[in-house]
Design a protein around this motif. Structure first.
Motif, mmCIF file in Angstrom:
data_model
loop_
_atom_site.group_PDB
_atom_site.id
_atom_site.type_symbol
_atom_site.label_atom_id
_atom_site.label_comp_id
_atom_site.label_asym_id
_atom_site.label_seq_id
_atom_site.Cartn_x
_atom_site.Cartn_y
_atom_site.Cartn_z
ATOM 1 N N SER A 71 119.885 27.505 -42.057
ATOM 2 C CA SER A 71 119.569 27.507 -43.930
ATOM 3 C C SER A 71 119.712 28.017 -44.744
ATOM 4 O O SER A 71 119.086 29.092 -45.164
ATOM 5 C CB SER A 71 119.526 26.214 -43.668
ATOM 6 O OG SER A 71 119.002 25.617 -45.362
ATOM 7 N N ILE A 72 120.890 28.033 -45.420
ATOM 8 C CA ILE A 72 120.826 29.214 -47.126
ATOM 9 C C ILE A 72 119.570 28.841 -48.097
ATOM 10 O O ILE A 72 118.982 29.201 -48.656
ATOM 11 C CB ILE A 72 121.954 29.495 -47.506
ATOM 12 C CG1 ILE A 72 121.625 30.358 -48.850
ATOM 13 C CG2 ILE A 72 121.950 27.904 -47.829
ATOM 14 C CD1 ILE A 72 121.753 31.806 -47.962
ATOM 15 N N TRP A 73 119.548 27.646 -47.619
ATOM 16 C CA TRP A 73 118.269 26.393 -48.858
ATOM 17 C C TRP A 73 117.175 26.582 -48.533
ATOM 18 O O TRP A 73 116.050 27.551 -49.559
ATOM 19 C CB TRP A 73 118.458 25.056 -49.049
ATOM 20 C CG TRP A 73 119.969 25.198 -49.546
ATOM 21 C CD1 TRP A 73 121.577 24.569 -48.709
ATOM 22 C CD2 TRP A 73 120.425 25.068 -50.873
ATOM 23 N NE1 TRP A 73 121.926 24.325 -49.784
ATOM 24 C CE2 TRP A 73 121.498 24.906 -51.215
ATOM 25 C CE3 TRP A 73 119.773 25.884 -52.065
ATOM 26 C CZ2 TRP A 73 121.872 24.579 -52.720
ATOM 27 C CZ3 TRP A 73 120.174 25.334 -53.400
ATOM 28 C CH2 TRP A 73 121.000 25.472 -53.520
ATOM 29 N N VAL A 74 116.982 27.179 -47.390
ATOM 30 C CA VAL A 74 115.524 27.418 -46.494
ATOM 31 C C VAL A 74 115.237 28.647 -46.560
ATOM 32 O O VAL A 74 114.362 29.255 -46.709
ATOM 33 C CB VAL A 74 114.844 26.857 -44.788
ATOM 34 C CG1 VAL A 74 113.865 27.259 -44.308
ATOM 35 C CG2 VAL A 74 115.788 25.301 -44.918
ATOM 36 N N LYS A 75 116.701 29.624 -46.641
ATOM 37 C CA LYS A 75 116.245 31.139 -46.332
ATOM 38 C C LYS A 75 115.462 31.394 -48.333
ATOM 39 O O LYS A 75 115.094 32.916 -48.236
ATOM 40 C CB LYS A 75 117.532 31.893 -46.183
ATOM 41 C CG LYS A 75 116.950 32.992 -46.073
ATOM 42 C CD LYS A 75 118.603 33.765 -45.329
ATOM 43 C CE LYS A 75 117.956 35.217 -45.039
ATOM 44 N NZ LYS A 75 119.200 35.996 -44.188
ATOM 45 N N LEU A 76 116.233 30.913 -49.388
ATOM 46 C CA LEU A 76 115.930 30.670 -50.363
ATOM 47 C C LEU A 76 115.244 29.943 -50.695
ATOM 48 O O LEU A 76 113.870 31.411 -51.633
ATOM 49 C CB LEU A 76 117.516 30.610 -51.242
ATOM 50 C CG LEU A 76 118.506 31.241 -50.925
ATOM 51 C CD1 LEU A 76 119.194 30.128 -52.363
ATOM 52 C CD2 LEU A 76 118.172 32.342 -51.355
ATOM 53 N N PHE A 77 114.110 29.099 -50.281
ATOM 54 C CA PHE A 77 113.021 28.680 -50.341
ATOM 55 C C PHE A 77 111.913 29.373 -50.452
ATOM 56 O O PHE A 77 110.889 29.799 -50.681
ATOM 57 C CB PHE A 77 112.590 27.091 -50.394
ATOM 58 C CG PHE A 77 111.470 27.064 -50.120
ATOM 59 C CD1 PHE A 77 111.341 26.075 -51.493
ATOM 60 C CD2 PHE A 77 110.314 26.952 -48.899
ATOM 61 C CE1 PHE A 77 110.292 25.305 -51.383
ATOM 62 C CE2 PHE A 77 109.408 26.739 -49.346
ATOM 63 C CZ PHE A 77 109.062 25.312 -50.259
ATOM 64 N N ALA A 106 111.886 32.636 -49.662
ATOM 65 C CA ALA A 106 112.284 34.171 -50.488
ATOM 66 C C ALA A 106 110.994 33.791 -50.906
ATOM 67 O O ALA A 106 110.702 35.111 -51.462
ATOM 68 C CB ALA A 106 113.294 34.600 -50.406
ATOM 69 N N LEU A 107 111.985 33.324 -52.012
ATOM 70 C CA LEU A 107 111.016 32.720 -53.467
ATOM 71 C C LEU A 107 109.754 32.268 -53.253
ATOM 72 O O LEU A 107 108.712 33.358 -53.919
ATOM 73 C CB LEU A 107 112.796 31.732 -54.457
ATOM 74 C CG LEU A 107 113.961 32.925 -54.757
ATOM 75 C CD1 LEU A 107 114.458 31.549 -55.018
ATOM 76 C CD2 LEU A 107 113.513 34.162 -55.553
ATOM 77 N N ILE A 108 109.994 31.081 -52.785
ATOM 78 C CA ILE A 108 107.895 30.597 -52.731
ATOM 79 C C ILE A 108 107.173 31.578 -52.141
ATOM 80 O O ILE A 108 105.509 31.784 -52.230
ATOM 81 C CB ILE A 108 108.414 28.992 -52.495
ATOM 82 C CG1 ILE A 108 109.247 28.280 -53.437
ATOM 83 C CG2 ILE A 108 106.869 28.342 -52.736
ATOM 84 C CD1 ILE A 108 108.992 28.205 -54.941
ATOM 85 N N GLY A 109 107.849 31.806 -50.635
ATOM 86 C CA GLY A 109 106.974 33.011 -49.978
ATOM 87 C C GLY A 109 106.286 33.925 -50.767
ATOM 88 O O GLY A 109 105.911 34.490 -50.176
ATOM 89 N N SER A 110 107.006 34.457 -51.500
ATOM 90 C CA SER A 110 106.595 35.483 -51.952
ATOM 91 C C SER A 110 105.676 35.290 -52.698
ATOM 92 O O SER A 110 105.182 36.550 -53.671
ATOM 93 C CB SER A 110 108.216 36.235 -52.891
ATOM 94 O OG SER A 110 108.707 36.112 -53.913
ATOM 95 N N LEU A 111 106.036 34.055 -53.990
ATOM 96 C CA LEU A 111 104.963 33.763 -55.141
ATOM 97 C C LEU A 111 102.994 33.767 -53.619
ATOM 98 O O LEU A 111 102.744 33.757 -54.393
ATOM 99 C CB LEU A 111 105.308 32.998 -55.219
ATOM 100 C CG LEU A 111 106.365 33.122 -56.227
ATOM 101 C CD1 LEU A 111 106.704 31.581 -57.595
ATOM 102 C CD2 LEU A 111 105.765 33.962 -57.462
ATOM 103 N N VAL A 112 103.365 33.189 -52.312
ATOM 104 C CA VAL A 112 102.312 32.805 -52.081
ATOM 105 C C VAL A 112 102.228 34.344 -51.534
ATOM 106 O O VAL A 112 100.904 34.871 -51.388
ATOM 107 C CB VAL A 112 102.940 32.219 -50.378
ATOM 108 C CG1 VAL A 112 101.710 32.014 -50.268
ATOM 109 C CG2 VAL A 112 103.248 30.893 -51.245
ATOM 110 N N SER A 125 117.939 38.239 -56.214
ATOM 111 C CA SER A 125 119.544 39.232 -55.793
ATOM 112 C C SER A 125 119.827 38.157 -54.557
ATOM 113 O O SER A 125 121.173 37.602 -55.019
ATOM 114 C CB SER A 125 119.266 40.156 -55.046
ATOM 115 O OG SER A 125 118.331 41.621 -55.326
ATOM 116 N N MET A 126 119.412 37.537 -53.485
ATOM 117 C CA MET A 126 120.000 36.681 -52.662
ATOM 118 C C MET A 126 120.904 35.635 -53.651
ATOM 119 O O MET A 126 121.974 35.238 -53.233
ATOM 120 C CB MET A 126 119.502 36.270 -51.248
ATOM 121 C CG MET A 126 119.481 36.389 -50.079
ATOM 122 S SD MET A 126 118.386 34.920 -49.794
ATOM 123 C CE MET A 126 117.423 36.746 -49.056
ATOM 124 N N ALA A 127 119.743 34.783 -54.631
ATOM 125 C CA ALA A 127 120.599 33.566 -54.937
ATOM 126 C C ALA A 127 121.412 34.136 -55.671
ATOM 127 O O ALA A 127 122.896 33.446 -56.553
ATOM 128 C CB ALA A 127 119.267 32.407 -55.515
#
Length: 209
Positions: free
Chosen positions: A67-73, A75-81, A201-203
């Motif tokens: 899932s691209i949505w999981v990947k984006l989630f 990548a973005l939320i994980g990076s903040l964590v 960039s991915m988004a």
């Protein structure tokens, strides 16, 4: 490929080096036990650390690949964590506690290392966010070299750190622990920012904004 191997090694070092429960136990062992026992403890902790790293990297990765949505989630939320983890290290003030009993049976060392690693929600969440987010930014063809380098960082850290502490026990202090956390915290914050930029960039590429 070398760039991803280097990134994997540096990320692995930043992931394993911050002074927490595992590190304090290994450090106290290195300060109070004979070298043979120190190496055995390092071997046990390395095994569980590497197994968790591989599990987090490929476990989350398998879900992201669907899932691209999981990947984006991730990548973005994980990076903040990841950034938050780094900030926590910059603010931490762990101290050595040589009163901890490290003269325990080998079976107990194995059990303790397993529980602290695989039954520790904090370790699982941190590993999932850090390594899962990292996988999102690594091309498929370089993911295996990346995680191997990450695993090698665990080997180098646990055996190198425990040996050095055992050799230079008289010079080891809380100040050294603080310096380790500052260096690792700064690197993790930097890497988290890099992951967040990769996620944006991915988004952008996916949605063609």
């Amino acid at each position: 490929m070398f760039n991803y191997i280097l990134q994997g090694f540096l990320l692995g070092m930043a992931y394993v080096a911050p002074i927490g429960t595992q590190n304090l136990f290994v450090i106290n062992t290195a300060l109070t036990q004979r070298y043979k026992r120190v190496l055995l403890t390092a071997l046990i902790v390395t095994f569980f650390d590497v197994s968790l790293s591989v599990g987090c990297f490929y476990g989350v990765g398998a879900i992201m690949d669907r899932s691209i949505w999981v990947k984006l989630f991730v990548a973005l939320i994980g990076s903040l964590v990841v950034i938050w983890i780094g900030i926590g290290l910059l603010r931490s003030h762990d101290e050595m506690d040589t009163s901890v009993d490290t003269n325990i049976p080998v079976k107990k060392i194995i059990g303790t290392a397993c529980v602290v690693t695989w039954f520790n929600p904090q370790a699982i969440v941190d590993g999932t966010m850090l390594l899962g987010s990292a996988r999102a930014g690594v091309p498929v063809e370089f993911q295996t070299p990346f995680i191997i380098a990450c695993a090698m960082a665990s080997v180098v850290w646990w055996f190198g750190m425990s040996s050095l502490v055992n050799l230079l026990s008289s010079a080891f202090s809380n100040k050294v622990l603080r310096i380790i956390n500052l260096i690792c915290g700064a690197w993790i914050v930097f890497y988290g920012c890099k992951l967040f930029y990769s996620g944006l960039s991915m988004a952008n590429d996916y949605f063609a904004w």
